[in-house]
Design a protein around this motif. Structure first.
Motif, PDB file in Angstrom:
ATOM      1  N   LEU A  65      43.472  55.127  32.834  1.00 46.09           N
ATOM      2  CA  LEU A  65      43.414  55.011  31.369  1.00 46.09           C
ATOM      3  C   LEU A  65      43.471  53.531  30.987  1.00 46.09           C
ATOM      4  CD1 LEU A  65      46.013  57.809  30.516  1.00 46.09           C
ATOM      5  CD2 LEU A  65      43.525  57.967  30.324  1.00 46.09           C
ATOM      6  N   PRO A  66      42.349  52.969  30.620  1.00 43.97           N
ATOM      7  CA  PRO A  66      42.360  51.521  30.339  1.00 43.97           C
ATOM      8  C   PRO A  66      42.999  51.206  28.985  1.00 43.97           C
ATOM      9  CG  PRO A  66      40.164  52.432  30.039  1.00 43.97           C
ATOM     10  CD  PRO A  66      41.036  53.573  30.445  1.00 43.97           C
ATOM     11  N   ARG A  67      43.600  50.014  28.910  1.00 40.51           N
ATOM     12  CA  ARG A  67      44.154  49.559  27.612  1.00 40.51           C
ATOM     13  C   ARG A  67      43.007  49.246  26.664  1.00 40.51           C
ATOM     14  NH1 ARG A  67      47.040  46.477  31.074  1.00 40.51           N
ATOM     15  NH2 ARG A  67      49.117  47.270  31.471  1.00 40.51           N
ATOM     16  N   ASN A 116      36.505  52.825  34.941  1.00 39.01           N
ATOM     17  CA  ASN A 116      36.756  53.625  36.147  1.00 39.01           C
ATOM     18  C   ASN A 116      35.698  53.365  37.213  1.00 39.01           C
ATOM     19  OD1 ASN A 116      39.083  55.786  36.117  1.00 39.01           O
ATOM     20  ND2 ASN A 116      38.399  55.532  34.005  1.00 39.01           N
ATOM     21  N   ALA A 117      34.440  53.293  36.787  1.00 33.82           N
ATOM     22  CA  ALA A 117      33.364  53.040  37.756  1.00 33.82           C
ATOM     23  C   ALA A 117      33.535  51.654  38.382  1.00 33.82           C
ATOM     24  CB  ALA A 117      32.008  53.150  37.050  1.00 33.82           C
ATOM     25  N   ARG A 118      33.894  50.659  37.537  1.00 32.96           N
ATOM     26  CA  ARG A 118      33.980  49.284  38.051  1.00 32.96           C
ATOM     27  C   ARG A 118      35.198  49.096  38.949  1.00 32.96           C
ATOM     28  NH1 ARG A 118      34.837  45.904  33.932  1.00 32.96           N
ATOM     29  NH2 ARG A 118      34.572  47.344  32.206  1.00 32.96           N
ATOM     30  N   VAL A 158      44.910  51.320  43.078  1.00 34.59           N
ATOM     31  CA  VAL A 158      43.940  51.775  42.076  1.00 34.59           C
ATOM     32  C   VAL A 158      44.342  51.251  40.694  1.00 34.59           C
ATOM     33  CG1 VAL A 158      43.050  53.826  40.868  1.00 34.59           C
ATOM     34  CG2 VAL A 158      43.252  53.838  43.371  1.00 34.59           C
ATOM     35  N   VAL A 159      45.626  51.394  40.374  1.00 37.32           N
ATOM     36  CA  VAL A 159      46.100  50.950  39.056  1.00 37.32           C
ATOM     37  C   VAL A 159      45.915  49.429  38.926  1.00 37.32           C
ATOM     38  CG1 VAL A 159      48.141  50.728  37.573  1.00 37.32           C
ATOM     39  CG2 VAL A 159      47.686  52.872  38.770  1.00 37.32           C
ATOM     40  N   ALA A 160      46.252  48.703  39.996  1.00 40.45           N
ATOM     41  CA  ALA A 160      46.114  47.238  39.936  1.00 40.45           C
ATOM     42  C   ALA A 160      44.655  46.850  39.713  1.00 40.45           C
ATOM     43  CB  ALA A 160      46.656  46.620  41.221  1.00 40.45           C
ATOM     44  N   CYS A 205      40.546  45.397  33.190  1.00 41.06           N
ATOM     45  CA  CYS A 205      40.811  45.352  31.733  1.00 41.06           C
ATOM     46  C   CYS A 205      41.263  43.961  31.293  1.00 41.06           C
ATOM     47  CB  CYS A 205      41.909  46.319  31.349  1.00 41.06           C
ATOM     48  SG  CYS A 205      41.475  48.010  31.700  1.00 41.06           S
ATOM     49  N   ALA A 206      41.635  43.136  32.263  1.00 46.69           N
ATOM     50  CA  ALA A 206      42.247  41.838  31.901  1.00 46.69           C
ATOM     51  C   ALA A 206      41.232  40.934  31.187  1.00 46.69           C
ATOM     52  CB  ALA A 206      42.757  41.149  33.153  1.00 46.69           C
TER      53      ALA A 206
END
Ligand SMILES: Cc1ncc(COP(=O)(O)O)c(C=O)c1O
Length: 484
Positions: free
Chosen positions: A418-420, A428-430, A475-477, A483-484
């Motif tokens: 879930l991106p910010r 998700n794909a990237r 995965v989360v990182a 998103c950064a």
């Protein structure tokens, strides 16, 4: 120094093979150390993969060879180094199993002996061992081992096309001489059935659109009511249903269609039932999960891949039919392979069990594995992977940046990051490609309901809960970086 022209078989075979196998294993070891992870970093553009390949293999066919030892040493190392390793806990994308060492060792013997099953005189032990493996699996799925039969295949794709070819022939023969309707033949399968079902329809000349997608219930299983509706629509259009394909273990979610209900409908309509248990079929080894496959014994034909839940090196597909006579359309009398007098004298070939002619003894590795581990040993591996999927699902639920699609059925876990900020599908794909590019992890990506999902396919029984936690943190990182 081993000559490049020595043979693997015959009295001297083992002596010729031993130093070469040592060399190959040394390359395998070095390549694994050099890779140092689930895959090489750098993606398709990596230097070692692109230019390294030509440096090792040379350009085209060389005029003069470098000799067996050097070719094997260099290429085994390069091939391993630039491969994806399903035995690494961070490799969890596909139904791509880490093979058991015992099965790989047995496969070396199958390669050296080089039996072929299309005639008795190319492999008597191969013919016998395939019959044994078929009988064992037929028994496990509840077929009567005396009447059922089958063959090893290259996998679910070949098993599906073989089942549907027999279904079509069966329907054609049943209709012969009857004043039956002349509409287009149709095959019914769920929306989530494997793409090879529709492709089989195409291969059989029926057109890929002969595969009619039946709607799903709330758990994404084929909905029996929708199957009734689809059959009524086919009837209204004047077309001819010839088979229903149920899936026991869909590729993404591992969902198992309600086989008993579907079998009942197929029986009422006199339709061939093929169950694509390419993924889920291995659950028969597990006392815990085998009940999910209840009703399999009512299918006319079944596909099971032991290179998925079975820990065999590719290829180890099995195609089983309820009754040996169902294979009749594949039987051929070929003078140079299976003359009638030879067959009557007991020199049976397996030519009529497959669309292929030459066919290697893939059953040997399976037979060795069954003997080495037994149902309990294999069932423990299935249960372990199922437990790992349960653990991964609960970790996903605990992690606020991830969302679980649904509870795992077999050994896959489907979720989303879930991106910010940003488009969730694209992030998700990237993030998955970032993991590939950095050589950190191989996780699955799929799409349904109009959204991109991530997937872990857990087939490595040696993976620990800690490995799963680390993989999900990775995965989360990666998602956070995107998103950064
Ligand atoms: C449900 C199902 N059926 C068939 C296949 C095709 O199997 P194979 O790739 O061994 O031909 C797959 C592959 O993943 C599958 O998941």
């Amino acid at each position: 120094m081993t000559s490049s022209t020595q043979l693997a078989g015959g009295n001297g075979g083992p002596e010729h093979l031993l130093p070469l196998i040592d060399t190959a294993l040394e390359g395998l070891g070095k390549g694994t150390v050099e890779r140092n992870g689930p895959l090489p970093a750098g993606g398709p553009g990596s230097n070692g993969l692109r230019t390294g390949s030509t440096a090792v293999t040379g350009e085209g066919c060389p005029n003069t060879g470098v000799g067996a030892t050097r070719a094997l040493a260099e290429m085994s190392q390069w091939f391993t180094q630039y491969a994806i390793d399903p035995a690494d806990p961070a490799c969890a994308a596909h139904l791509h199993t880490p093979p058991l060492a015992v099965a790989v060792a047995a496969d070396v013997v199958a390669g050296a002996v080089n039996s072929s099953l299309d005639s008795w005189d190319q492999g008597p032990s191969g013919v016998a061992v395939e019959a044994d493996v078929v009988r064992a699996l037929a028994h496990l799925i509840g077929y009567c081992p005396e009447t059922a039969t089958g063959a090893m295949t290259s996998g679910g794709t070949e098993s599906n096309v073989t089942g549907l070819m027999l279904a079509r022939e069966h329907a054609t023969r049943a209709a012969a001489g009857k004043a039956s309707r002349r509409g287009r033949p149709r095959i019914l399968c769920s929306t989530d059935a494997h793409f090879s079902v529709a492709r089989s329809a195409g291969v059989l000349g029926l057109g890929e659109d002969a595969a009619i997608e039946v709607g799903l219930d709330s758990r994404r299983r084929m909905d029996p009511e929708s199957l009734h509706t689809a059959l009524a629509a086919i009837d209204d259009a004047g077309d001819v249903p010839i088979a229903v394909v149920a899936t026991a273990g869909t590729t993404d979610l591992g969902t198992i269609d309600p086989i008993p209900e579907i079998a009942g409908i197929a029986e009422t309509h006199g339709l061939w039932l093929h169950v694509d248990a390419a993924y889920g079929g291995g659950a028969v080894f597990s006392h815990r999960l085998a009940p999910l496959l209840d009703g399999l014994e009512r299918a006319d034909s079944v596909a099971i891949d032991l290179h998925k839940l079975g820990w065999q090196p590719v290829a180890a597909g099995l195609f089983l039919v309820r009754d040996a006579t169902l294979f009749d359309p594949l039987q051929r009398r070929v003078a140079y392979l299976n003359s009638e007098d030879d067959e009557q004298a007991g020199y049976r070939s397996l030519l009529g069990r497959s669309l292929r002619t030459t066919r290697r003894a893939d059953a040997l590795k399976v037979a060795v594995t069954l003997r080495a581990l037994g149902r309990t040993g294999l069932g423990a591996l299935v249960d372990r992977c199922h437990d790992l999927a349960g653990h991964a699902a609960s970790r996903v639920n605990d992690e606020p940046r991830l969302t679980l699609h649904s509870d795992p059925v077999l050994t896959t876990v489907v979720f989303r990051y879930l991106p910010r900020a940003g488009d969730p599908d694209s992030v998700n794909a990237r993030l998955r490609r970032r993991l590939l590019d950095e050589g950190r992890a191989v996780i699955g990506r799929t799409e349904f309901d109009g959204a991109v999902h991530l997937k872990l396919t857990l087939l490595n029984p040696n993976t620990t809960e800690g490995d799963i936690d680390a993989l999900l943190e990775t995965v989360v990182a990666a998602g956070d970086k995107e998103c950064a």
